[in-house]
Design a protein around this motif. Structure first.
Motif, PDB file in Angstrom:
ATOM      1  N   GLY A   4       0.817  -1.208   0.000  1.00  0.00           N
ATOM      2  CA  GLY A   4       0.000   0.000   0.000  1.00  0.00           C
ATOM      3  C   GLY A   4       0.852   1.259   0.000  1.00  0.00           C
ATOM      4  N   ALA A   5       1.890   1.273   0.816  1.00  0.00           N
ATOM      5  CA  ALA A   5       2.779   2.439   0.875  1.00  0.00           C
ATOM      6  C   ALA A   5       3.513   2.627  -0.451  1.00  0.00           C
ATOM      7  N   LYS A   6       3.971   1.539  -1.030  1.00  0.00           N
ATOM      8  CA  LYS A   6       4.677   1.617  -2.310  1.00  0.00           C
ATOM      9  C   LYS A   6       3.780   2.214  -3.392  1.00  0.00           C
ATOM     10  N   LYS A   7       2.544   1.771  -3.458  1.00  0.00           N
ATOM     11  CA  LYS A   7       1.602   2.285  -4.454  1.00  0.00           C
ATOM     12  C   LYS A   7       1.226   3.735  -4.169  1.00  0.00           C
ATOM     13  N   MET A   8       1.110   4.086  -2.887  1.00  0.00           N
ATOM     14  CA  MET A   8       0.756   5.460  -2.542  1.00  0.00           C
ATOM     15  C   MET A   8       1.853   6.432  -2.969  1.00  0.00           C
ATOM     16  N   ILE A   9       3.103   6.024  -2.845  1.00  0.00           N
ATOM     17  CA  ILE A   9       4.208   6.870  -3.304  1.00  0.00           C
ATOM     18  C   ILE A   9       4.028   7.177  -4.782  1.00  0.00           C
ATOM     19  N   LYS A  10       3.737   6.162  -5.567  1.00  0.00           N
ATOM     20  CA  LYS A  10       3.617   6.334  -7.013  1.00  0.00           C
ATOM     21  C   LYS A  10       2.383   7.147  -7.401  1.00  0.00           C
ATOM     22  N   ARG A  11       1.277   6.909  -6.737  1.00  0.00           N
ATOM     23  CA  ARG A  11       0.029   7.554  -7.137  1.00  0.00           C
ATOM     24  C   ARG A  11      -0.119   8.974  -6.600  1.00  0.00           C
ATOM     25  N   HIS A  12       0.253   9.203  -5.334  1.00  0.00           N
ATOM     26  CA  HIS A  12      -0.025  10.501  -4.706  1.00  0.00           C
ATOM     27  C   HIS A  12       1.209  11.345  -4.411  1.00  0.00           C
ATOM     28  N   ASP A  13       2.389  10.755  -4.473  1.00  0.00           N
ATOM     29  CA  ASP A  13       3.631  11.472  -4.198  1.00  0.00           C
ATOM     30  C   ASP A  13       3.536  12.336  -2.938  1.00  0.00           C
ATOM     31  N   PRO A  14       3.174  11.735  -1.793  1.00  0.00           N
ATOM     32  CA  PRO A  14       3.085  12.524  -0.560  1.00  0.00           C
ATOM     33  C   PRO A  14       4.479  12.882  -0.048  1.00  0.00           C
ATOM     34  N   ASP A  15       4.524  13.830   0.865  1.00  0.00           N
ATOM     35  CA  ASP A  15       5.801  14.187   1.492  1.00  0.00           C
ATOM     36  C   ASP A  15       6.237  13.125   2.486  1.00  0.00           C
ATOM     37  N   VAL A  16       5.282  12.393   3.033  1.00  0.00           N
ATOM     38  CA  VAL A  16       5.552  11.361   4.029  1.00  0.00           C
ATOM     39  C   VAL A  16       4.352  10.418   4.089  1.00  0.00           C
ATOM     40  N   ILE A  17       4.607   9.186   4.477  1.00  0.00           N
ATOM     41  CA  ILE A  17       3.542   8.198   4.659  1.00  0.00           C
ATOM     42  C   ILE A  17       3.655   7.623   6.064  1.00  0.00           C
ATOM     43  N   ILE A  18       2.515   7.446   6.699  1.00  0.00           N
ATOM     44  CA  ILE A  18       2.438   6.729   7.974  1.00  0.00           C
ATOM     45  C   ILE A  18       1.738   5.411   7.693  1.00  0.00           C
ATOM     46  N   VAL A  19       2.353   4.304   8.082  1.00  0.00           N
ATOM     47  CA  VAL A  19       1.676   3.007   7.972  1.00  0.00           C
ATOM     48  C   VAL A  19       1.224   2.607   9.372  1.00  0.00           C
ATOM     49  N   ILE A  20      -0.040   2.212   9.467  1.00  0.00           N
ATOM     50  CA  ILE A  20      -0.656   1.912  10.761  1.00  0.00           C
ATOM     51  C   ILE A  20      -1.155   0.477  10.763  1.00  0.00           C
ATOM     52  N   GLY A  21      -0.703  -0.286  11.754  1.00  0.00           N
ATOM     53  CA  GLY A  21      -1.144  -1.664  11.880  1.00  0.00           C
ATOM     54  C   GLY A  21      -1.097  -2.123  13.323  1.00  0.00           C
ATOM     55  N   SER A  22      -1.645  -3.296  13.553  1.00  0.00           N
ATOM     56  CA  SER A  22      -1.637  -3.905  14.883  1.00  0.00           C
ATOM     57  C   SER A  22      -1.563  -5.413  14.722  1.00  0.00           C
ATOM     58  N   VAL A  23      -0.486  -5.983  15.232  1.00  0.00           N
ATOM     59  CA  VAL A  23      -0.296  -7.431  15.197  1.00  0.00           C
ATOM     60  C   VAL A  23      -0.207  -7.902  16.648  1.00  0.00           C
ATOM     61  N   ILE A  24      -1.072  -8.821  17.010  1.00  0.00           N
ATOM     62  CA  ILE A  24      -1.127  -9.301  18.395  1.00  0.00           C
ATOM     63  C   ILE A  24      -0.695 -10.762  18.434  1.00  0.00           C
ATOM     64  N   GLN A  25       0.202 -11.043  19.361  1.00  0.00           N
ATOM     65  CA  GLN A  25       0.774 -12.392  19.509  1.00  0.00           C
ATOM     66  C   GLN A  25      -0.331 -13.428  19.639  1.00  0.00           C
ATOM     67  N   GLY A  26      -0.185 -14.489  18.891  1.00  0.00           N
ATOM     68  CA  GLY A  26      -1.106 -15.618  18.988  1.00  0.00           C
ATOM     69  C   GLY A  26      -0.352 -16.855  19.430  1.00  0.00           C
ATOM     70  N   GLU A  27      -0.891 -17.990  19.115  1.00  0.00           N
ATOM     71  CA  GLU A  27      -0.283 -19.249  19.549  1.00  0.00           C
ATOM     72  C   GLU A  27       0.681 -19.831  18.520  1.00  0.00           C
ATOM     73  N   THR A  28       0.812 -19.183  17.365  1.00  0.00           N
ATOM     74  CA  THR A  28       1.683 -19.724  16.315  1.00  0.00           C
ATOM     75  C   THR A  28       2.780 -18.718  15.967  1.00  0.00           C
ATOM     76  N   LYS A  29       3.682 -19.115  15.108  1.00  0.00           N
ATOM     77  CA  LYS A  29       4.787 -18.259  14.674  1.00  0.00           C
ATOM     78  C   LYS A  29       4.343 -17.203  13.650  1.00  0.00           C
ATOM     79  N   HIS A  30       3.096 -17.227  13.251  1.00  0.00           N
ATOM     80  CA  HIS A  30       2.585 -16.262  12.279  1.00  0.00           C
ATOM     81  C   HIS A  30       2.915 -14.831  12.701  1.00  0.00           C
ATOM     82  N   PHE A  31       2.770 -14.520  13.979  1.00  0.00           N
ATOM     83  CA  PHE A  31       3.087 -13.202  14.534  1.00  0.00           C
ATOM     84  C   PHE A  31       4.511 -12.795  14.165  1.00  0.00           C
ATOM     85  N   ASP A  32       5.460 -13.684  14.391  1.00  0.00           N
ATOM     86  CA  ASP A  32       6.873 -13.383  14.108  1.00  0.00           C
ATOM     87  C   ASP A  32       7.106 -13.095  12.632  1.00  0.00           C
TER      88      ASP A  32
END
Length: 170
Positions: free
Chosen positions: A71-99
């Motif tokens: 998403g950030a890569k495409k936003m650079i190309k399409r909108h040419d912003p001065d800066v991008i903030i990427v927002i996410g939340s990953v919460i530890q589970g019972e598998t290595k998927h989190f890592d």
């Protein structure tokens, strides 16, 4: 805990450049949306408080944190912003998927920062449980989205090479 003695929402507005002339991109993960929506709100409120203009803030949603890089890569190309903030939340589970998701997302954002002139601010919570995420998205530790917005303003000014950038204290 790194945030135990720090409120993520605290900043001294007098030390922040005016954001009026800056263009912001924000890419938000839909996964754990109660957390990412709160982070987004915190970021936008801080940007507006520091002079950003609402129509100069572009928001894109992506399914999860792993997709933030694309998403950030495409936003650079399409909108040419001065800066991008990427927002996410990953919460530890019972598998290595989190890592795997956390490592790939962090590496991908770092790679984009090295490949492009547009700074990308990493606002991805990687918590052990939902309570920790709540505490960092407007709870007892403040809002990481606010902290990311302040970093975004500073990095956008640095990227533009303005005279104010020389005065910034990081």
């Amino acid at each position: 805990m790194a945030t135990a003695n720090t409120n993520l929402s605290d900043y001294d507005k007098s030390t922040i450049p005016n954001a009026e002339d800056l263009r912001f991109g924000i890419v938000v993960s839909e996964w754990n949306s109660s957390i990412t929506d709160a982070l987004y709100q915190g970021a936008v409120e801080a940007l507006l408080d520091c002079g950003a203009v609402e129509h100069q803030i572009v928001k894109w949603d992506v399914p999860g944190s792993f997709e933030l890089v694309y998403g950030a890569k495409k936003m650079i190309k399409r909108h040419d912003p001065d800066v991008i903030i990427v927002i996410g939340s990953v919460i530890q589970g019972e598998t290595k998927h989190f890592d795997f998701v956390c490592q790939a997302t962090a590496q991908g954002i770092m790679d984009l920062n090295l490949q492009h002139e547009t700074p990308i601010i990493f606002c991805v919570l990687t918590d052990n449980n939902m309570q920790q995420a709540i505490d960092r998205s407007g709870g007892k530790h403040g809002n990481k989205g606010v902290e990311a917005a302040i970093a975004a303003i500073k990095m956008a000014v640095l990227g533009r090479g303005s005279a104010f950038a020389d005065e910034l204290e990081f």
